[in-house]
Scaffold this motif. Structure first.
Motif, mmCIF file in Angstrom:
data_model
loop_
_atom_site.group_PDB
_atom_site.id
_atom_site.type_symbol
_atom_site.label_atom_id
_atom_site.label_comp_id
_atom_site.label_asym_id
_atom_site.label_seq_id
_atom_site.Cartn_x
_atom_site.Cartn_y
_atom_site.Cartn_z
ATOM 1 N N TYR A 33 -21.396 -40.636 44.982
ATOM 2 C CA TYR A 33 -21.563 -39.935 46.075
ATOM 3 C C TYR A 33 -21.014 -38.455 45.721
ATOM 4 N N TYR A 35 -18.938 -35.359 48.068
ATOM 5 C CA TYR A 35 -18.467 -35.088 49.396
ATOM 6 C C TYR A 35 -17.916 -33.759 49.174
ATOM 7 N N GLN A 37 -14.838 -31.166 51.089
ATOM 8 C CA GLN A 37 -13.880 -31.214 51.992
ATOM 9 C C GLN A 37 -13.305 -29.817 52.400
ATOM 10 N N LEU A 43 -14.389 -35.235 55.171
ATOM 11 C CA LEU A 43 -14.946 -35.537 54.029
ATOM 12 C C LEU A 43 -16.485 -35.247 54.550
ATOM 13 N N PHE A 90 -15.333 -33.409 45.964
ATOM 14 C CA PHE A 90 -15.285 -34.718 45.477
ATOM 15 C C PHE A 90 -16.460 -35.541 45.161
ATOM 16 N N ARG A 94 -18.808 -46.479 43.919
ATOM 17 C CA ARG A 94 -18.321 -47.937 44.122
ATOM 18 C C ARG A 94 -19.416 -48.925 43.555
ATOM 19 N N LEU A 105 -14.412 -47.069 47.626
ATOM 20 C CA LEU A 105 -14.775 -45.789 46.999
ATOM 21 C C LEU A 105 -13.693 -45.726 46.209
ATOM 22 N N PHE A 107 -12.412 -42.115 44.229
ATOM 23 C CA PHE A 107 -12.507 -40.814 44.109
ATOM 24 C C PHE A 107 -12.173 -40.149 42.947
ATOM 25 N N GLY A 108 -12.835 -38.968 42.407
ATOM 26 C CA GLY A 108 -12.495 -38.255 41.380
ATOM 27 C C GLY A 108 -11.178 -37.240 42.043
ATOM 28 N N ASN A 109 -10.569 -36.280 41.039
ATOM 29 C CA ASN A 109 -9.650 -35.361 41.619
ATOM 30 C C ASN A 109 -9.962 -34.279 42.342
ATOM 31 N N TYR B 36 -7.900 -43.960 54.167
ATOM 32 C CA TYR B 36 -7.681 -43.430 52.673
ATOM 33 C C TYR B 36 -6.361 -42.378 52.775
ATOM 34 N N LYS B 42 -5.331 -34.243 44.490
ATOM 35 C CA LYS B 42 -5.591 -35.427 44.264
ATOM 36 C C LYS B 42 -6.846 -35.886 45.019
ATOM 37 N N GLY B 43 -7.840 -37.013 44.660
ATOM 38 C CA GLY B 43 -8.706 -37.375 45.528
ATOM 39 C C GLY B 43 -8.141 -38.669 46.395
ATOM 40 N N PRO B 44 -8.917 -38.719 47.555
ATOM 41 C CA PRO B 44 -8.442 -39.758 48.466
ATOM 42 C C PRO B 44 -8.418 -41.280 47.724
#
Lengths: 116, 112
Positions: A33, A35, A37, A43, A90, A94, A105, A107-109, B36, B42-44
């Protein structure tokens, strides 16, 4: 175990430029995915993919394109960048087994993008 | 439009206090409700999740309360600690849909 890796971390673009945000995951996840933000907006889903070669639009796809040639990689392309695309992006992934409850999920940073 | 409405936008709590974040939804087909947690830069990351067949789920100092008839769910952070300072997102999806709808987020600040 790297998880979901996004590059670059930061980028400044001029209006009209294009760029590709990279995302790769090493967990062999089918679902990936993108997203964005924005402050106070939560998101928003841009695009998603359920496997290599399959992509679909999310809530806010305009101005973006994606491709999924491998299980690991899911790049997001911005053509003709606009100030409205200033955001934090982001990537997430999953597994497809076990239903949503058993496949959270990851997530990356994020990539912080500014378009001026 | 926002499928999941979250409030408040931000809150400040003293160390040891209780933080409460509320979410409401309209889609009665939703049956997966995760929360979350996101730290700056950082990411969630998944904190805790609940299905609608239970009214409460507790993991350590974090508790989700779920009210199916009111279509509302909430996160309680008990004995709040400075390390809990973060942005919290509620989310929802249906059983067969792997796309989550997220709330707008709540920034929690815990003062020592």
């Amino acid at each position: 175990n790297a998880g979901v890796t996004q590059t670059p971390k930061f980028r400044i673009l001029k209006i009209g430029q294009s760029m590709t945000l990279q995302c790769t995951q090493d967990m062999n996840h089918n679902y990936m995915y993108w997203y964005r933000q924005d402050p106070g907006m939560g998101l928003k889903l841009i695009y998603y993919s359920v496997g290599a070669g399959i992509t679909d639009k999310g809530e806010v796809p305009n101005g973006y394109n994606v491709s999924r040639s491998t299980t690991e990689d899911f790049p997001l392309r911005l053509e003709l960048a606009a100030p409205s695309q200033t955001s934090v992006y982001f990537c997430a992934s999953r597994t497809s087994s076990g239903g949503p409850y058993n496949s959270p999920l990851h997530f990356g940073n994020g990539t912080r993008l500014t378009v001026t | 439009q926002q499928q999941v409405k979250q409030s408040p936008q931000s809150l400040i709590v003293q160390k040891g206090g209780i933080s409460i974040i509320n979410c409401a939804y309209e889609n009665t087909a939703f049956d997966y409700f995760p929360w979350y947690q996101q730290f700056p830069g950082k990411g969630p990351a998944l904190l805790i999740a609940i299905r609608p067949d239970v009214s409460e789920k507790k993991e350590g100092r974090f508790t989700i309360s779920f009210n199916k008839s009111a279509k509302q769910f909430s996160l309680h952070i008990m004995d709040s600690q400075p390390g809990d300072s973060a942005t919290y997102f509620c989310a929802a999806s249906t059983a067969n849909d792997y796309k989550l709808s997220f709330g707008a987020g709540t920034t929690v600040t815990v003062r020592a």
